[in-house]
Scaffold this motif. Structure first.
Motif, PDB file in Angstrom:
ATOM      1  N   ASP A  49     125.128 135.128  59.378  1.00 33.06           N
ATOM      2  CA  ASP A  49     124.217 134.824  58.268  1.00 33.06           C
ATOM      3  C   ASP A  49     124.715 135.456  56.973  1.00 33.06           C
TER       4      ASP A  49
ATOM      5  N   GLY B 178     117.007 140.844  58.521  1.00 34.50           N
ATOM      6  CA  GLY B 178     117.172 140.061  59.740  1.00 34.50           C
ATOM      7  C   GLY B 178     118.427 139.227  59.801  1.00 34.50           C
ATOM      8  N   ALA B 179     119.297 139.322  58.807  1.00 29.96           N
ATOM      9  CA  ALA B 179     120.504 138.507  58.781  1.00 29.96           C
ATOM     10  C   ALA B 179     121.514 138.990  59.817  1.00 29.96           C
ATOM     11  N   THR B 180     122.072 138.042  60.575  1.00 29.65           N
ATOM     12  CA  THR B 180     123.152 138.343  61.502  1.00 29.65           C
ATOM     13  C   THR B 180     124.468 138.416  60.725  1.00 29.65           C
ATOM     14  N   PRO B 181     125.540 138.925  61.339  1.00 21.85           N
ATOM     15  CA  PRO B 181     126.831 138.909  60.636  1.00 21.85           C
ATOM     16  C   PRO B 181     127.232 137.518  60.154  1.00 21.85           C
TER      17      PRO B 181
ATOM     18  N   ASP C 265     113.777 137.984  61.089  1.00 23.92           N
ATOM     19  CA  ASP C 265     114.831 137.467  61.952  1.00 23.92           C
ATOM     20  C   ASP C 265     115.781 136.588  61.157  1.00 23.92           C
ATOM     21  N   SER C 266     116.711 135.965  61.854  1.00 24.17           N
ATOM     22  CA  SER C 266     117.721 135.141  61.203  1.00 24.17           C
ATOM     23  C   SER C 266     117.099 134.001  60.414  1.00 24.17           C
TER      24      SER C 266
ATOM     25  N   PRO D 151     121.272 142.420  56.282  1.00 22.15           N
ATOM     26  CA  PRO D 151     120.918 142.866  57.632  1.00 22.15           C
ATOM     27  C   PRO D 151     119.537 143.505  57.725  1.00 22.15           C
TER      28      PRO D 151
END
Length: 403
Positions: free
Chosen positions: A223, A218-221, A107-108, A215
């Motif tokens: 992040d 788990g990285a969000t945009p 996740d993030s 991504p």
């Protein structure tokens, strides 16, 4: 007859040694007497590299190191003389994130906070074992920290403007003020590193570690933007500490491998990047061990266009072609056309989906299905080897050779 089985893992199903074992079981069932089998598990520098090393005579060693989020994890590495093989995924991989065994997804928080610290600690364990040539196989990493954790594991201190050590992870690098190398392991001066990786991405930018691979971890945009900026700042600080080679290293092919561990290896450890499959085939001695072979069997979970870009089966096929030995492949599934198969050097391709149409069943029952493919290959051996090589009746030994 002599058959060499040299596959990669079937990701999500079986390790390379297990793939080789199941294929051999089917072969031996099909033959009628004297079939000599040599199992040589291989890999492309990522996950499975450790198994390939141990299968080639390296001794397995263990150490307890810091996992991606700082928790202690047991991790193995391999030693032969003064050479060590380190598979960073065993210490810093997605598979050793807390909860990953229960099916939890990254996740993030893990994407921004995961560290390669344990990989640096594994390198130090290899130095403790007397190794001075270190092969660093990268792939499957949880971190996007530019390899900052590797440097920490080797004794460097990453400090903020107030002189406090930074927390782990790539996001924290945005607050990096300076790096204290006074405690950096002095044995590194006499060590030589090989970065085994097929990834040729730079560290930063549209093709960099954060944007391309973040991504998946788990990285969000948001992040991704944060991590890319933090990595760029890390490059600036490291350049001020060790000079312009750190700036040049950020653009080097492979710097973006394993969340930027490739960058730290190139910039700070003077690592030489080489295609992972070439490194693995070299330390397994595959070319020499093909002498006298009548057939080579290789494979991986998915045989597709990515395979043709330097994955394990393509590398094994090249080695077999140089040795003048026919090669076939087993796989979970294949999207290669007959023309692509032929151009790649495969005399025949045997997918599990030829036995079972449901992919999920192929994944769950890969072992028994591979044994069925092994039986099929055994039955077809006279037609797979060059004319005049195969005897009318093929016999197998009671005890197969294993490495």
């Amino acid at each position: 007859m002599r058959v060499v089985i040299a596959p990669d893992k079937f990701k999500g199903s079986l390790s390379a040694p297990d793939v080789a074992r199941h294929v051999e079981t089917g072969l031996q069932r099909a033959c009628g007497g004297n079939l000599e089998v040599l199992r040589i598990p291989v890999a492309d520098g990522g996950e499975g590299t450790l198994d390939a090393a141990v299968g080639s005579g390296f001794a397995r060693r263990s150490a307890v190191v810091s996992g991606p989020t700082g928790e202690p994890v047991p991790a193995d590495f391999a030693v032969r003389g003064r050479v060590a093989v380190i598979e960073m995924a065993t210490a810093s991989g997605l598979a050793v994130l807390p909860g990953s065994g229960a099916g939890a997804a990254p996740d993030s928080a893990s994407a921004t906070g995961a560290s390669s610290l344990g990989t640096g600690e594994l390198i130090r364990a290899a130095l403790d074992a007397g190794c001075r040539q270190i092969i660093l196989g990268v792939g499957g990493s949880a971190n996007t920290d530019g390899g900052a954790g590797v440097l920490q594991g080797l004794g460097a201190r990453l400090l903020d403007a107030d002189g406090r050590e930074l927390p782990l992870g790539g996001a924290a690098l945005a607050r990096l003020a300076w790096i204290d190398f006074s405690g950096f392991d002095s044995r590194l001066d006499e060590a030589r590193f090989v970065l085994a990786s097929d990834v040729d991405n730079p560290l930063l930018g549209p093709s960099g570690a954060a944007r391309i691979f973040g991504p998946q971890k788990g990285a969000t945009p948001a992040d991704v933007v944060l991590l890319d900026a933090a990595l760029a700042h890390f490059v600036q600080v490291l350049t001020s500490e060790i000079g312009p080679r750190a700036l040049r290293a950020a653009e080097a092919p492979g710097a973006g491998a394993a969340g930027g561990v490739g960058y730290a290896a190139i910039a700070a450890l003077a690592a030489t990047r080489r295609p992972g499959i070439d490194v693995v085939l070299e330390f397994t001695g595959l070319a020499e061990r093909l002498s006298g072979a009548d057939l080579v069997i290789t494979g991986e979970g998915s045989l597709d266009e990515q395979t043709l870009l330097g994955k394990t089966p393509a590398g094994v096929a090249r080695a077999a072609r140089r040795a003048g030995v026919p090669v076939v492949a087993v796989c979970g599934r294949t999207t290669l056309t007959p023309e692509q198969q032929k151009e790649s050097g495969f005399r025949q391709v045997y997918p599990l989906t030829s036995l079972e149409a449901k992919v999920e069943t192929c994944i769950a029952e890969a072992g028994p299905l591979l044994e069925q493919l092994g039986k099929r290959i055994g039955a077809e051996l006279p037609g797979l080897v060059p004319a005049g090589t195969a005897p009318a009746k093929i016999a197998c030994t009671k005890e197969p050779l294993n490495v």
